[in-house]
Enzyme design. Structure first.
Site, mmCIF file in Angstrom:
data_model
loop_
_atom_site.group_PDB
_atom_site.id
_atom_site.type_symbol
_atom_site.label_atom_id
_atom_site.label_comp_id
_atom_site.label_asym_id
_atom_site.label_seq_id
_atom_site.Cartn_x
_atom_site.Cartn_y
_atom_site.Cartn_z
ATOM 1 N N LYS A 116 -8.607 19.707 -19.774
ATOM 2 C CA LYS A 116 -8.441 21.144 -19.509
ATOM 3 C C LYS A 116 -7.982 21.803 -20.793
ATOM 4 O O LYS A 116 -7.368 21.153 -21.649
ATOM 5 C CB LYS A 116 -7.384 21.363 -18.419
ATOM 6 C CG LYS A 116 -7.499 22.691 -17.713
ATOM 7 C CD LYS A 116 -8.520 22.654 -16.576
ATOM 8 C CE LYS A 116 -8.622 23.989 -15.863
ATOM 9 N NZ LYS A 116 -9.405 23.873 -14.625
HETATM 10 P P1 NAD Z 1 -10.908 34.307 -11.930
HETATM 11 O O1 NAD Z 1 -10.274 34.708 -13.190
HETATM 12 O O2 NAD Z 1 -12.379 34.531 -11.761
HETATM 13 O O3 NAD Z 1 -10.177 35.007 -10.681
HETATM 14 C C1 NAD Z 1 -8.811 34.905 -10.463
HETATM 15 C C2 NAD Z 1 -8.448 35.833 -9.322
HETATM 16 O O4 NAD Z 1 -7.058 35.643 -8.991
HETATM 17 C C3 NAD Z 1 -8.605 37.318 -9.648
HETATM 18 O O5 NAD Z 1 -9.134 37.994 -8.516
HETATM 19 C C4 NAD Z 1 -7.170 37.785 -9.908
HETATM 20 O O6 NAD Z 1 -6.992 39.156 -9.609
HETATM 21 C C5 NAD Z 1 -6.412 36.914 -8.919
HETATM 22 N N1 NAD Z 1 -4.998 36.772 -9.254
HETATM 23 C C6 NAD Z 1 -4.442 36.515 -10.452
HETATM 24 N N2 NAD Z 1 -3.105 36.483 -10.356
HETATM 25 C C7 NAD Z 1 -2.815 36.722 -9.063
HETATM 26 C C8 NAD Z 1 -1.612 36.824 -8.340
HETATM 27 N N3 NAD Z 1 -0.429 36.669 -8.938
HETATM 28 N N4 NAD Z 1 -1.672 37.083 -7.002
HETATM 29 C C9 NAD Z 1 -2.860 37.247 -6.398
HETATM 30 N N5 NAD Z 1 -4.041 37.159 -7.031
HETATM 31 C C10 NAD Z 1 -4.021 36.901 -8.354
HETATM 32 O O7 NAD Z 1 -10.552 32.742 -11.729
HETATM 33 P P2 NAD Z 1 -11.347 31.659 -10.888
HETATM 34 O O8 NAD Z 1 -12.330 30.992 -11.813
HETATM 35 O O9 NAD Z 1 -11.801 32.239 -9.615
HETATM 36 O O10 NAD Z 1 -10.185 30.577 -10.627
HETATM 37 C C11 NAD Z 1 -9.255 30.723 -9.567
HETATM 38 C C12 NAD Z 1 -8.651 29.362 -9.278
HETATM 39 O O11 NAD Z 1 -9.691 28.436 -8.944
HETATM 40 C C13 NAD Z 1 -7.875 28.724 -10.410
HETATM 41 O O12 NAD Z 1 -6.828 27.939 -9.888
HETATM 42 C C14 NAD Z 1 -8.900 27.804 -11.042
HETATM 43 O O13 NAD Z 1 -8.316 26.739 -11.765
HETATM 44 C C15 NAD Z 1 -9.598 27.311 -9.795
HETATM 45 N N6 NAD Z 1 -10.934 26.756 -10.026
HETATM 46 C C16 NAD Z 1 -11.902 27.479 -10.648
HETATM 47 C C17 NAD Z 1 -13.167 26.911 -10.817
HETATM 48 C C18 NAD Z 1 -14.308 27.670 -11.408
HETATM 49 O O14 NAD Z 1 -15.423 27.142 -11.418
HETATM 50 N N7 NAD Z 1 -14.122 28.879 -11.896
HETATM 51 C C19 NAD Z 1 -13.416 25.602 -10.385
HETATM 52 C C20 NAD Z 1 -12.395 24.906 -9.731
HETATM 53 C C21 NAD Z 1 -11.175 25.501 -9.564
#
Ligand code: NAD
Length: 427
Positions: A116
């Protein structure tokens, strides 16, 4: 004497997410039999690279950011895991996220280790040109340890396909030839895969629907609450809504929108795309306090934002049948115990959100062969891998009387430590 500000990794800081991960490893260790003698392997990242990322701001000043790339384990293949741009990124967080990738990749049996990366920055404070300079400098700094057969970054919080394109280009410029397989989550025209952008949310939807049926809930009448409306939460919300479920609450960093009758997810997505958040979204109620989100009555609660959101302080308030972890590490071990006591099923991140890395694996395979699959093939293969992984984890949880998390860790850690044992220690 001038008081110098120390980099965050030298300041006293809570070990937060890394401690959560270590406790999860302690819980699985008694279930690993003779492989437990290798357990220290999983408690120590293989390699940590901390880099200084200086950029010239548009106004001519110089700004420095802390960048990280952690390769937790490469026993089963190259490192694999996303890159996060966020103001709270810390060494502890990147270590934990890299370790969860190790377990996840093994649990769904894709041939990768875990890695990561991240930069401690609030990207909203940067112009697009600054963001590109920062991404390219970071990529150059970690260039020595990444590569298509070494470690393959991907998008995570606040990173997207455009940033992956800059990373691929920077790496390729340094190498002297185009290396599309160095990152996944790229634009389709640069060797990205159909279905990758929505793969994590689709996997969350597939696993959530399957678990609902296994828990005796009607998949067409589900009430869903989602925290996080980005790549993961936004796609999951859309797919659940399209399937006939009611999305009754969505929280992002700015606000929480609620409607018991079901929110208009398509309109909410368009609003968030246009304005940057759900603030001001019309036609529904907004909660007065973000914390009230945890009191919402629903069938599936999907944390899809950041880690440690469900903890001992709010786990007792949750009114859901299933917590489906779209985010990485959203539930602390203390909250796991409270939810288990209350009969709430927790579907762990290492299964629930593995759709992203699974289609990243498809992208990497397609890049190597320069032969691209149809979206139908990709979604069918994704669905099969996700369902098979859930079925074997579910069976182990039933057979051994453990949580789905511990069962998923049994599968993942066994595969990693078996590989470690078979390879033997070098030299
Ligand atoms: P992103 O940046 O696209 O979206 C994040 C979202 O979380 C946004 O809507 C933001 O407004 C919201 N957010 C941020 N802080 C917040 C808070 N304090 N309270 C409420 N909402 C909040 O990110 P993503 O890619 O969707 O990732 C989200 C999670 O999923 C992370 O934990 C990431 O590690 C995990 N994840 C992502 C992927 C991927 O393919 N993108 C894969 C596996 C896991």
């Amino acid at each position: 004497m001038i008081k110098h500000e120390l980099p965050s990794y030298l300041q006293q800081q809570s070990q937060g997410p890394w401690e959560v991960y270590l406790e999860q490893i302690d819980r699985v260790t008694p279930h690993l039999g003779s492989l437990a003698r290798w357990i220290e392997t999983l408690k120590r990242p293989k390699r940590i690279l901390i880099v200084d990322v200086p950029i010239e701001r548009d106004d001519g000043s110089i700004a420095h950011f802390e960048g990280y790339r952690v390769q937790h384990n490469t026993s089963r293949g190259p490192g694999k895991g996303g890159v996060r741009f966020h103001q709270d990124v810390s060494l502890s967080e990147v270590m934990a996220l890299s370790a969860w990738m190790t377990v996840k990749n093994a649990a769904v049996n894709v041939p990768y280790g875990g890695a990561k990366g991240g930069i401690r920055v609030d990207p909203r404070q940067l112009s697009k040109a600054e963001l590109q300079r920062m991404t390219r400098r970071y990529t150059s700094e970690i260039n020595i340890i990444i590569g298509p057969t070494k470690d393959i970054p991907a998008p995570d919080v606040n990173t997207n396909e455009e940033i992956m394109a800059w990373m691929m280009d920077t790496y390729s410029m340094n190498q002297g030839s185009t290396a599309s397989g160095v990152v996944t989550g790229k634009p389709i025209s640069l060797g990205g895969s159909l279905g990758r952008q929505e793969a994590t949310g689709r996997g969350v939807f597939v696993i959530g629907s399957e678990c609902a049926v296994r828990k005796g809930l009607d998949p067409n009448r589900l009430r869903i609450a989602i925290q996080g409306f980005g790549n993961v939460g936004g796609v999951a919300a859309r797919l659940f809504a399209e399937s006939g479920a009611r999305v009754v609450a969505i929280q992002d960093h700015a606000t929480t929108i609620v409607d018991e009758g079901g929110l208009d997810v398509a309109a909410a997505l368009e609003h968030a795309r246009r304005t940057g958040s759900l603030a001001g979204f019309p036609g529904c109620a907004h909660l007065a306090k973000q914390d009230e989100f945890w009191d919402i009555d629903c069938d599936l609660l999907i944390p899809a934002a950041l880690e440690q959101q469900i903890n001992a302080a709010n786990a007792g308030r949750i009114k859901a049948a299933i917590v489906l972890e779209g985010a990485n590490g959203p539930t602390t071990p203390g909250a796991d115990d409270i939810l288990a006591d209350r009969g709430i099923l927790v579907v762990p991140d290492v299964i629930a959100n593995a759709g992203g890395v699974t289609v990243s694996y498809f992208e990497w395979v397609q890049d190597f062969s320069s032969f691209f699959w149809t979206e139908e093939e990709i979604n069918a293969r994704l669905t099969r891998i996700m369902r098979d992984a859930l079925a074997s984890v579910w069976q182990i949880a039933e057979d051994r009387g453990v949580s789905l998390r511990t069962a998923a860790f049994i599968v993942g850690c066994t595969r990693v430590l078996q590989a470690r044992e078979m390879r033997g220690l070098y030299p």
